[in-house]
Design a protein around this motif. Structure first.
Motif: not given
Ligand code: FAQ
Length: 336
Positions: A297-308
């Protein structure tokens, strides 16, 4: 089809393979199915079939991850909220979502899985969380729409979970639903203020509604015929109302509220069907849904990076808390 159920290890030691249950275990399973299906509450210490435990860990952990990842699109707007009042409300709402995540992780832990295992599944990208949080919040109106429609959908989906068969999950949901109800109303209130403002503000609200409408309908999951978990979850009293029925309840409620607000939804097929007593609506783009669920999706990578990043940057806090706990044992722990 990709399913997280296959990725979660059996949590409790010695849990047998459900396909190889001995006969007395099968009888036990049948008795359990009947009890859980007839509304009896199952507690953490009760015997439960391994598959029941597994699907609960799956759903509760996905739900917990959704609450935690769901803080990110809103957190993006804390520094840009248009007034002190809206900033305070937004901060409180985000804090509530964090609390929901923690109650839910605690409920999952009662099933024998550790929080570290759950976090590792999220951070490695194995665990699912709600598709909706992979969309961007582009304007302040998006924050109102997240409250009104995303929390609105969450409430409709979650109220029946207050009566689900697993006690720790059901009890967590009671408080969560009360707080989500406040969240939904603050979103509506924020949008109402904008709709009473300038033409540019009204256009901003309509634009946000147009972008969020279809992803919100996807929150309820695939059509019932494609929902691989529904049959067992319904049999066990985890799921009380089907994906499609909840989606329909949501559309009916949202239509009434949109009239008060003065916005429309981007669906030419939306119309009242007197014979059904419900609104009809157009087809959902399931290709988009699965694309987002599967990480694109549009932000999947960004969301996971933020959590990690949050996990890694919080390492010193966890270490300090553990060192403090070791020096100052809690009274109950010291007495035990
Ligand atoms: N996104 O067989 P079903 C919130 C997956 S919290 C991603 O129908 P099931 C608060 C599903 O996991 C929002 N994946 O599955 C807030 C399964 O894959 P699996 C979260 C999805 O479990 C507001 C596969 O598709 N709420 O909003 C989605 O019977 C604002 C097949 O689906 C909950 O988690 C999706 N939308 O029904 C926070 C509520 N839908 O696991 C911040 C609890 C389906 O086999 C700001 N969960 N999938 O690999 C549930 O009620 C259910 O799990 C459903 C899905 C209804 C979501």
């Amino acid at each position: 089809m990709y399913t997280q159920s296959l990725d979660i290890p059996s949590p409790a030691e010695g849990v047998p393979d459900p396909t190889a249950l001995p006969l007395d275990e099968l009888a036990r399973s049948a008795a359990f199915n009947e009890r859980a299906g007839s509304g009896e509450i199952v507690e953490a210490k009760d015997w439960m079939p391994p598959a029941y435990r597994k699907t609960l860990i799956r759903q509760i952990s996905q739900h917990a991850h959704s609450e935690i990842v769901g803080m990110l699109p809103e957190g993006n707007w804390v520094t840009r909220a248009p007034s002190l009042k809206r900033k305070t409300i937004l901060l409180a709402k985000i804090q509530d979502e964090g609390g929901h995540g923690l109650y839910l992780y605690a409920a999952a832990e009662t099933l024998g899985v550790s929080r570290d295992e759950l976090q590792a599944a999220l951070h490695s990208g194995k665990a699912k969380y709600s598709s909706i949080f992979n969309y961007p919040t582009l304007t302040w109106a998006d924050i109102g729409v997240v409250g009104w429609l995303v929390d609105g959908a969450a409430i409709i989906n979650q109220v029946p979970l207050c009566r689900c068969s697993y006690g720790p999950y059901a009890r967590a949901m009671v408080r969560i639903c009360r707080e989500e109800s406040f969240h939904q109303r603050q979103g509506f209130d924020s949008l109402l203020a904008m709709m009473q403002g300038t033409p540019a503000q009204r256009a901003m609200v309509q634009d946000a509604v147009n972008r969020w409408w279809w992803p919100v309908l996807m929150m309820f999951g695939p059509h019932d015929k494609d929902s691989q978990n529904s049959e067992l979850s319904t049999k066990w009293g985890i799921k009380r109302i089907s994906n499609d029925d909840l989606r329909q309840q949501f559309v009916d409620a949202a239509m009434a509220q949109s009239e008060v607000l003065g916005v429309s939804f981007p669906d030419p097929h939306l119309q009242w069907n007197a014979a059904r007593g419900h609104y009809d609506f157009g087809p959902i783009d399931w290709a988009e849904f699965w694309n987002v669920v599967n990480g694109h999706g549009p932000c999947n990578r960004e969301r996971l990076q933020a959590r990690v990043a949050a996990w890694e940057e919080g390492e010193w806090v966890r270490a300090a808390a553990s060192a403090y706990a070791a020096k100052h044992p809690a009274p109950a722990r010291a007495a035990a």
